[in-house]
Every structure is written in structure tokens, then in C-alpha cells.
Motif scaffolding. Sequence first.
Motif, PDB file in Angstrom:
ATOM      1  N   ARG A 285       0.518  -1.270  -0.078  1.00 38.21           N
ATOM      2  CA  ARG A 285       0.224  -0.069  -0.373  1.00 38.21           C
ATOM      3  C   ARG A 285       1.067   1.102  -0.114  1.00 38.21           C
ATOM      4  O   ARG A 285       0.123   2.440  -0.141  1.00 38.21           O
ATOM      5  CB  ARG A 285      -1.102  -0.146   1.154  1.00 38.21           C
ATOM      6  CG  ARG A 285      -2.229  -1.283   1.581  1.00 38.21           C
ATOM      7  CD  ARG A 285      -2.519  -1.082   2.552  1.00 38.21           C
ATOM      8  NE  ARG A 285      -3.700  -2.473   2.411  1.00 38.21           N
ATOM      9  CZ  ARG A 285      -4.355  -2.697   3.921  1.00 38.21           C
ATOM     10  NH1 ARG A 285      -3.369  -2.661   4.444  1.00 38.21           N
ATOM     11  NH2 ARG A 285      -4.912  -3.260   4.208  1.00 38.21           N
ATOM     12  N   ILE A 286       2.141   1.658   0.561  1.00 39.12           N
ATOM     13  CA  ILE A 286       2.802   2.595   0.569  1.00 39.12           C
ATOM     14  C   ILE A 286       3.336   3.033  -1.039  1.00 39.12           C
ATOM     15  O   ILE A 286       3.402   2.452  -1.402  1.00 39.12           O
ATOM     16  CB  ILE A 286       4.324   1.684   1.279  1.00 39.12           C
ATOM     17  CG1 ILE A 286       3.774   1.623   2.639  1.00 39.12           C
ATOM     18  CG2 ILE A 286       4.943   3.535   1.240  1.00 39.12           C
ATOM     19  CD1 ILE A 286       4.964   1.246   3.721  1.00 39.12           C
ATOM     20  N   ASN A 317       0.264   5.620   4.355  1.00 38.33           N
ATOM     21  CA  ASN A 317       0.110   4.149   4.796  1.00 38.33           C
ATOM     22  C   ASN A 317       1.864   3.873   5.629  1.00 38.33           C
ATOM     23  O   ASN A 317       1.609   3.351   5.937  1.00 38.33           O
ATOM     24  CB  ASN A 317       0.385   3.686   3.206  1.00 38.33           C
ATOM     25  CG  ASN A 317      -1.150   3.307   2.149  1.00 38.33           C
ATOM     26  OD1 ASN A 317      -1.570   3.384   3.007  1.00 38.33           O
ATOM     27  ND2 ASN A 317      -0.708   4.490   0.868  1.00 38.33           N
ATOM     28  N   LEU A 318       2.594   4.999   5.312  1.00 31.03           N
ATOM     29  CA  LEU A 318       3.677   5.378   6.038  1.00 31.03           C
ATOM     30  C   LEU A 318       3.156   4.952   7.615  1.00 31.03           C
ATOM     31  O   LEU A 318       4.079   4.309   8.618  1.00 31.03           O
ATOM     32  CB  LEU A 318       4.230   6.196   6.175  1.00 31.03           C
ATOM     33  CG  LEU A 318       4.953   6.381   4.292  1.00 31.03           C
ATOM     34  CD1 LEU A 318       6.071   7.664   4.339  1.00 31.03           C
ATOM     35  CD2 LEU A 318       6.288   4.614   4.657  1.00 31.03           C
ATOM     36  N   GLU A 319       2.378   5.730   7.698  1.00 35.43           N
ATOM     37  CA  GLU A 319       2.178   5.751   9.212  1.00 35.43           C
ATOM     38  C   GLU A 319       1.346   4.200   9.372  1.00 35.43           C
ATOM     39  O   GLU A 319       1.409   4.013  10.903  1.00 35.43           O
ATOM     40  CB  GLU A 319       0.815   7.121   9.586  1.00 35.43           C
ATOM     41  CG  GLU A 319       1.488   8.436   9.356  1.00 35.43           C
ATOM     42  CD  GLU A 319       0.740   9.567   9.171  1.00 35.43           C
ATOM     43  OE1 GLU A 319      -0.895   9.550   9.278  1.00 35.43           O
ATOM     44  OE2 GLU A 319       0.715  10.183   8.172  1.00 35.43           O
ATOM     45  N   ALA A 320       0.508   4.100   9.410  1.00 32.66           N
ATOM     46  CA  ALA A 320      -0.117   3.051   9.243  1.00 32.66           C
ATOM     47  C   ALA A 320       0.648   1.555   9.387  1.00 32.66           C
ATOM     48  O   ALA A 320       1.026   1.038  10.816  1.00 32.66           O
ATOM     49  CB  ALA A 320      -1.011   2.415   8.578  1.00 32.66           C
ATOM     50  N   TYR A 321       2.254   1.934   8.541  1.00 30.02           N
ATOM     51  CA  TYR A 321       3.102   0.496   8.735  1.00 30.02           C
ATOM     52  C   TYR A 321       3.704   0.885  10.159  1.00 30.02           C
ATOM     53  O   TYR A 321       3.920  -0.044  10.604  1.00 30.02           O
ATOM     54  CB  TYR A 321       3.827   0.434   7.575  1.00 30.02           C
ATOM     55  CG  TYR A 321       4.328  -0.485   7.793  1.00 30.02           C
ATOM     56  CD1 TYR A 321       4.918  -1.612   8.141  1.00 30.02           C
ATOM     57  CD2 TYR A 321       5.946  -0.716   6.779  1.00 30.02           C
ATOM     58  CE1 TYR A 321       4.933  -2.504   7.525  1.00 30.02           C
ATOM     59  CE2 TYR A 321       6.456  -1.735   6.493  1.00 30.02           C
ATOM     60  CZ  TYR A 321       6.200  -2.733   7.476  1.00 30.02           C
ATOM     61  OH  TYR A 321       6.904  -3.917   7.111  1.00 30.02           O
ATOM     62  N   VAL A 322       4.054   2.157  10.512  1.00 27.81           N
ATOM     63  CA  VAL A 322       4.623   2.519  12.303  1.00 27.81           C
ATOM     64  C   VAL A 322       3.739   1.631  12.755  1.00 27.81           C
ATOM     65  O   VAL A 322       4.028   1.450  14.244  1.00 27.81           O
ATOM     66  CB  VAL A 322       4.655   3.813  11.825  1.00 27.81           C
ATOM     67  CG1 VAL A 322       5.188   4.121  14.205  1.00 27.81           C
ATOM     68  CG2 VAL A 322       5.489   4.874  11.613  1.00 27.81           C
ATOM     69  N   ARG A 323       2.291   1.976  13.360  1.00 31.30           N
ATOM     70  CA  ARG A 323       1.509   1.698  14.111  1.00 31.30           C
ATOM     71  C   ARG A 323       1.571   0.201  14.133  1.00 31.30           C
ATOM     72  O   ARG A 323       1.766  -0.327  15.096  1.00 31.30           O
ATOM     73  CB  ARG A 323      -0.325   2.195  13.850  1.00 31.30           C
ATOM     74  CG  ARG A 323       0.159   4.016  14.163  1.00 31.30           C
ATOM     75  CD  ARG A 323      -1.719   3.976  14.150  1.00 31.30           C
ATOM     76  NE  ARG A 323      -2.079   3.695  12.523  1.00 31.30           N
ATOM     77  CZ  ARG A 323      -2.004   4.217  12.034  1.00 31.30           C
ATOM     78  NH1 ARG A 323      -1.568   6.317  12.180  1.00 31.30           N
ATOM     79  NH2 ARG A 323      -2.988   4.265  10.808  1.00 31.30           N
ATOM     80  N   MET A 476      10.780  -0.441  -3.554  1.00 29.57           N
ATOM     81  CA  MET A 476       8.931  -0.568  -4.552  1.00 29.57           C
ATOM     82  C   MET A 476       9.111  -2.007  -5.409  1.00 29.57           C
ATOM     83  O   MET A 476       8.197  -2.785  -5.409  1.00 29.57           O
ATOM     84  CB  MET A 476       9.001   0.282  -5.758  1.00 29.57           C
ATOM     85  CG  MET A 476       8.558   2.257  -5.231  1.00 29.57           C
ATOM     86  SD  MET A 476       7.719   2.208  -3.680  1.00 29.57           S
ATOM     87  CE  MET A 476       6.169   2.082  -4.804  1.00 29.57           C
ATOM     88  N   THR A 477      10.317  -2.711  -5.110  1.00 27.04           N
ATOM     89  CA  THR A 477      10.397  -3.165  -6.152  1.00 27.04           C
ATOM     90  C   THR A 477      10.141  -4.751  -4.784  1.00 27.04           C
ATOM     91  O   THR A 477       9.676  -5.782  -5.150  1.00 27.04           O
ATOM     92  CB  THR A 477      12.021  -3.860  -6.210  1.00 27.04           C
ATOM     93  OG1 THR A 477      12.377  -3.086  -7.265  1.00 27.04           O
ATOM     94  CG2 THR A 477      11.842  -5.293  -6.515  1.00 27.04           C
TER      95      THR A 477
END
Length: 536
Positions: A285-286, A317-323, A476-477
Amino acid sequence: MLLTICAKTAENTRCACNEAVAASMRGEEAGGSRGALRHRAAGGGCLVQPGMPQTVCTMFSTPSGYSPHLACAEPGDEEEAPQEGPGSGACLSDGPPITSASLDTLIQNLVPTADYYPEKAYVFTFLLSARLFIPPPELLARVCELCIKQQQLDQSPLDTAKVRKFGPKILQLLTEWTETFPSDFRDEKMVGQLKDFIHRIAPCDEAYWKSLNQLLQKLSQRLALMSQGEESIVKVLHTASSISDKLVAFKTKPPPITKDILSICNDPYTLAQQLTHIELEHLSRIEPEEFVQAFVQKDPLDGTQPCFSDQKKKTTNLEAYVRWFNRLCYLVATEICMPAKKKQRATVIEFFIDVARECFNIGNFNSLMAIISGMNMTPVSRLKKTWGKAKTAKFFILEHQMDPTGNFYNYRTALRGAAHRSRTANSNREKIVIPFFSLLIKDIYFLNEGCANRLPNGHVNFEKFMELARQVGEFMTWKQVECPFEEDRAILHYLHTAPIFSEDGLYLASYESESPENQVEKDRWKALRANVLAKT
């Protein structure tokens, strides 16, 4: 909302660069380390979100992944004039790569002609970084304007032969843009410009209409998937729960949860697979521009206004991954502190050690570090009697792999090995590379802070953005790999929704499991109990 990096560094290793980071990006410590451990394994710039328990982290003085000379490129004395077609410094196979150039020149180098198309690496680098200097709709307008002027698309009738040589190249550029940065086209203005331009050249070849329809269809599908992902993030936030600290404020505590991780999954490899599912879902998602927008700041050498306000800096999406990382840290700590009996706690510790080892073998370094971080939180690390019952030899091996010494030298070596395996893999199982995310963010942060966006003569420091694009492009890969493991919805649901303690709750559970050893711990225990009782 801007992401922050918590800076927690030992006094004897903190450098001037870290002092600046610590001053500008505040974070709080969630717990100390077990006395037997030499390092805080959760180090490396752990990302922090308001309202979430904060994990402990360390910042180190030696950034890696970029060359220190990037900020020292010496620009020419004169401003470059816009050119027709690519300039001599374009990122092309027949010339040296650009290190710096005016924004006009960089835009000119992006525009294809009948005989020229920019390298794919150049397209990605410029589209990623240009948003710092010019809004995407304005950039697309400039590209279309240059194409119309150079190809004489405003004349009637059009030169069909000329357009047919140029058309496939501009369609390729627009396709790369919509596929790599689809969020740019959430702006109706962008979609309108795209349609208007293709309508100009479509009368010269019926295939262009088909290409436009295919492009728009794929774009619509991608944007729909992105919207669904954002909705699922909101859903997970609402379903995750926390345990009331009151339930562990007394030694005769009742079991506050009816299930624990071992009752849901007692196979370390299976749990590691399900953690990998969650990690890859977050990675998918990022979007690449989030890495740029997370650290955007006003450049003192840039006289223009920022291209997007705080409201438009999408880093959801970055913030969700941090959470998720923070949640996994606290879930591990909660599962260990929860059992009333020492033997049960030791069993949970050994289980998570095995899970962490399987994550390492898979290439899931982010879950590995989250597990190590949770096990190194003070409420867990202080349980000396519990640790004495557990077999910890494998844990110290894993800690060595993620040791922050030498700017995480051991981890970076393992990451390079996993990346090499991924490049030569024949199966998705071997292609999995999930980096320790907060260290990746730290590297990008240092690159952003250590190198100016513009040079003193106003040129864009393109060498900096080539390195940024290299780091983001590699990520991204990795994010495109499909998870090869079968989903277990019961386990996934538990990982997303199982209640977790707050930091105070963890300390309460820890003190109830093994009594305070000194006056400081006793005073904190009493204060925590009094605070919980006051809330009832």
C-alpha cells in the motif's frame, strides 16, 4: 501528519548530527534494556505515532545508503537555458548522468520526442522528486505544453507521420506516470489534462484511443484498490483493542483475556508466515511519493512556496505501517507478561524466539526486529526468574544479527544477502525481502537532511534525488512480491485485534509477576496501582 523519528542514543556515541535530530524530532522511551543485554535491539530510528505506545530506538551517527559528497556537488557558474530535447547531461545511455540542473532543463529532459525517450530511471527519479518543486498538475501541463510546441500539435492538419513516431513515446511516459504514481491522478485536473492531450494525437491513429481507454481503466482499478486499502486501515484501527490496566492491578488478577497466542497458533513457522502476510500487505500500500512527502521541509535555498500543504501530504500508509510495528512490539510484550506462572511465561518467550528465527529465515526483518524490541522492553527484560527458565541461546544469536553496532552492519549484510537471493529467485518464497522499516526511514531522513534540494545557484541537486530514487526504487521492487503463504484468517484476526497493554499496564503485569526489586520499582508500582484505582 509528519512522521517523527525518536532519537535515543547512548551518551558516548551521540554525535553532533544526532544532537540536531534529537532536538528536532522528539520521542520518549518505553522501557530500558535487560541488564544482560549490551544494546537496545529496537534501535535505528523507530517511528512514533501519537496515541500509540512508543518503542525504544537508537540513532547512530553514520548514515548509510548514500554518499556524503552528494551535498558537495559544485554547480556551474551560469544557469542552464531550456533546451529542445535532452540536454548533454541527461540521464541517458549516450551521456553522463545529470548531477544538477535547472528545473526547466530537467522538465525538458523528461519530454520525449520522435527520436528520444528518457531512461526509465530518469523518469522515476524526476517524477518522484519534482513534486518538491512543482505540483504534479502543473508539471503535466508543462510537459503537454512542450510536446504541443515541439511536435506542432496546435497546427491543422497534423503531420500524421510525425505524430505516429512521437505518439507511442508520449503514451509510454503517461503510462509510466499513471502506473508508478497513480495518486497524482486522484486530481480530476490531472485526468482532464491527460485526456485532452491524447485527444490531440488520437485522430492520427485509432490505436491511441484504445491506449487511452486501457490506461484509464488500469488507473481506475488501481485507485479503487488504493481506496479499499485506506478503508481497511481505518477498519483495523477501530477493531484493535487494549486491555484495562485495572485487571492486573492486583496479585489475585483474573485472566483478562480468554485467548493467548499459543491457543491460536503454537507453530512458530506458521505464525512467521502470517506476520509476513501482514507485512507484505502494508508494503503493497505504500506509494513512493510518501517517502518524499514524509520529510518535506522548506528549503532555505528554494525561494518558491511548498508544493503541497500539510493536508495534502499523504503519508497514511507509512503511518499505518509504523502503528503495526509498534503494535507487534507491544503484543509480544503483553503475551509474555500476561501468564501468571513463570513456566508459562518462559514458554511464550521461547515461542517468540522461534518465531523471530523463522522471520529471519523468510527475510521478514521488520517482524524480527519488532519481536526483539518487544522482548527487550523493560517490563519483559526485568523478569529475571522467567528468563532464567527460558532457553535463550537462539535469542542472543538473533540479537547479534540485528546488533546496531557499526550502523547495523550485520543486519545490512543479511539484507544484501536476502536482496541477492530475491533477484535470482525462481519462486515468490525466495523473493521475500521485508526490510527493517524504521532503519530505511532513518537512511532516507539522513539523506534528506544531509543534502540540500537546491544548490546555491538554484539548480536542483539531482544527484541527491538519484540516490533517493535508488533507495525507494529498491523498496518498490520488494513490495511487489505476492505472499506465497496461505492465509489463516483466525491468526490474522488475532494479530490485528488481540488486546494489548499500555506501557503502564505492562509494568503492572510485570511487577505482579515478579515483585519489584528496589525502591524505585516499588514506588513506581505503588504509583501505578494508585493511578489505576483512581480511574475506577
